[in-house]
Design an enzyme around this catalytic site. Structure first.
Site, mmCIF file in Angstrom:
data_model
loop_
_atom_site.group_PDB
_atom_site.id
_atom_site.type_symbol
_atom_site.label_atom_id
_atom_site.label_comp_id
_atom_site.label_asym_id
_atom_site.label_seq_id
_atom_site.Cartn_x
_atom_site.Cartn_y
_atom_site.Cartn_z
ATOM 1 N NE ARG A 1 96.757 25.545 36.185
ATOM 2 C CZ ARG A 1 95.967 26.575 36.450
ATOM 3 N NH1 ARG A 1 96.391 27.546 37.208
ATOM 4 N NH2 ARG A 1 94.749 26.634 35.945
ATOM 5 N N GLY B 1 97.030 34.690 38.650
ATOM 6 C CA GLY B 1 96.218 34.553 39.860
ATOM 7 C C GLY B 1 97.079 34.290 41.084
ATOM 8 C CG ASP B 2 95.511 31.856 44.221
ATOM 9 O OD1 ASP B 2 95.627 31.342 43.089
ATOM 10 O OD2 ASP B 2 94.805 31.368 45.121
ATOM 11 C CB THR C 1 92.328 34.377 37.762
ATOM 12 O OG1 THR C 1 91.406 33.307 38.041
ATOM 13 C CG2 THR C 1 92.223 35.367 38.917
ATOM 14 C CG ASP D 1 89.136 31.022 39.323
ATOM 15 O OD1 ASP D 1 88.380 30.619 38.410
ATOM 16 O OD2 ASP D 1 90.175 30.427 39.662
ATOM 17 C CG ASP E 1 90.587 33.259 42.989
ATOM 18 O OD1 ASP E 1 91.126 34.085 42.230
ATOM 19 O OD2 ASP E 1 90.966 32.082 43.076
ATOM 20 N NE ARG F 1 92.380 27.568 41.089
ATOM 21 C CZ ARG F 1 93.141 26.636 40.558
ATOM 22 N NH1 ARG F 1 93.418 25.544 41.225
ATOM 23 N NH2 ARG F 1 93.640 26.775 39.347
ATOM 24 N N GLY G 1 69.025 33.561 35.865
ATOM 25 C CA GLY G 1 67.747 33.186 36.481
ATOM 26 C C GLY G 1 67.704 31.762 37.013
ATOM 27 C CB SER H 1 62.315 23.385 33.019
ATOM 28 O OG SER H 1 62.214 24.776 32.832
ATOM 29 C CG HIS I 1 89.270 24.215 30.154
ATOM 30 N ND1 HIS I 1 88.969 23.014 30.749
ATOM 31 C CD2 HIS I 1 90.355 24.704 30.783
ATOM 32 C CE1 HIS I 1 89.862 22.777 31.707
ATOM 33 N NE2 HIS I 1 90.709 23.784 31.752
HETATM 34 O O1 F6P Z 1 91.918 29.448 37.875
HETATM 35 C C1 F6P Z 1 91.237 29.366 36.677
HETATM 36 C C2 F6P Z 1 90.641 27.984 36.480
HETATM 37 O O2 F6P Z 1 89.963 27.976 35.245
HETATM 38 C C3 F6P Z 1 89.741 27.503 37.607
HETATM 39 O O3 F6P Z 1 88.450 28.052 37.545
HETATM 40 C C4 F6P Z 1 89.776 26.016 37.394
HETATM 41 O O4 F6P Z 1 89.552 25.342 38.603
HETATM 42 C C5 F6P Z 1 91.185 25.784 36.918
HETATM 43 O O5 F6P Z 1 91.666 27.018 36.429
HETATM 44 C C6 F6P Z 1 91.339 24.731 35.840
HETATM 45 O O6 F6P Z 1 92.683 24.603 35.564
HETATM 46 P P1 F6P Z 1 93.292 23.792 34.337
HETATM 47 O O7 F6P Z 1 93.019 24.576 33.094
HETATM 48 O O8 F6P Z 1 94.744 23.712 34.642
HETATM 49 O O9 F6P Z 1 92.579 22.486 34.314
#
Ligand code: F6P
Length: 324
Positions: free
Chosen positions: A72, A102-103, A126, A128, A130, A172, A186, A216, A254
């Site tokens: 990033r 992604g975005d 991604t 997500d 999204d 996210r 479920g 549970s 992760h």
């Molecule tokens: O966009 C993918 C994602 O895994 C999101 O679901 C999560 O919020 C974010 O990236 C976590 O980012 P990082 O790996 O930089 O902590």
């Protein structure tokens, strides 16, 4: 278009390697040179390019992560950073760029194209799911399967100990992972950002489940949920309000981003990778390649970046009915 560069950017997703492979092989098929850029936009700024051919991408379709690495990039968010990237693209005689991400990655791609009139095409990658303009993003299906497998395991121990588990999943600001994995595994309750059920309704519903004989419970919580409490605070709150259950919290984290991509993600990545190269060869630019009703489509990057019109209503109803 004679020279195409490809990079992966933002959070990695299973299937990114399959998408790179498809891009490289489509370039080879259409006799276009293909260059990989390491570490996303960082590599554009640092001039970290490598020429790729059909054999450079062998044995990667089954691998999670991205062999080109991802980042990033803060510097690419600045005009100076993008200027450096543009100069390097020109120095390497690159005519067009394919961005898998992604975005955040698409925002950078659009800026590059608007400021320097440089052709870019986006491939949604991604977990997500999204992104507007595509039914699926690469990595989402694999992440769903990872989450369901993890929740199945947690269910075993939840049931042995009569425990209530709150399980946090990624996504996210989108509830797709939570809602779909919750139904698939479920879950008794699913908290998503798009629909704030309120903590009190959650407690009422859990009390009802307890009365109906459930010993549970699994509650899937999207990381972006709008309860106003983080999952640990939520766990404490539930513990306070319900004395019948022993409460535990589990954050999947992760693990959801790794692993060998599912067949669905490999096929999706292959279709979108080929589609991206074909779009560039047809003269399209500033578009995202997506999948809508099984067809490969293109939408302007601007549309891909606009708010997603998603309809979770039906799935929410299905979740309500099947968790009675
Ligand atoms: O966009 C993918 C994602 O895994 C999101 O679901 C999560 O919020 C974010 O990236 C976590 O980012 P990082 O790996 O930089 O902590």
């Amino acid at each position: 278009v004679k020279n195409i560069a490809v990079l992966t950017s933002g959070g990695d997703a299973p299937g990114m390697n399959a998408a790179i492979r498809a891009v490289v092989r489509a370039c080879s098929y259409y006799e276009v040179n293909c260059f990989g850029v390491y570490k996303g936009y960082e590599g554009l700024i640092d001039n970290d390019f490598t020429q790729l051919n059909a054999r450079s991408v062998r044995n990667i379709i089954n691998k999670g992560g991205t062999f080109l690495k991802s980042a990033r990039s803060k510097e690419f968010r600045t005009k100076d950073g993008r200027q450096k990237a543009y100069v390097n693209l020109k120095e390497n005689s690159i005519d067009a760029l394919i961005v898998i991400g992604g975005d955040g990655s698409f925002t950078g791609a659009l800026k590059l194209s608007e400021e320097f009139d440089f052709p870019v095409v986006g491939i949604p990658g991604t977990i997500d799911n999204d992104i507007n303009g595509t039914d699926y993003t690469i990595g989402y299906d694999t992440a769903l399967n990872t989450v369901v497998e993890a929740i199945d395991k947690i269910r075993d121990t939840a049931s042995s100990h009569n425990r209530l588990f709150l399980i946090e999943v990624m996504g996210r600001d989108a509830g797709d992972i939570a809602l779909n994995s919750g139904i698939g595994a479920g879950a008794e309750e699913i908290l998503i950002p798009e629909e704030d059920m309120g903590v009190d309704r959650l407690i009422d519903s859990l009390k009802k489940s307890e009365k109906s004989g459930k010993t549970s419970s699994i509650i899937v919580v999207a990381e972006g949920d709008k309860s106003g409490k983080n999952i640990f605070e939520l766990g404490e709150y539930v513990k306070e309000k319900l004395d019948g259950y022993d409460v535990r919290v589990s954050v999947l984290g992760h693990i959801q981003r790794g692993g060998s991509p599912s067949c669905f993600d490999r096929v999706l990545a292959s279709k979108l990778g080929v589609g991206a190269v074909e779009a560039l060869l047809e003269g399209l630019q500033d578009v995202m390649i997506g999948i809508v009703h099984k067809n490969v489509t293109t939408v302007p990057l601007k549309t891909a970046l606009s708010k997603r019109i998603h309809k979770h209503d039906r799935l929410i109803k299905v979740a309500d009915i099947t968790s009675v």
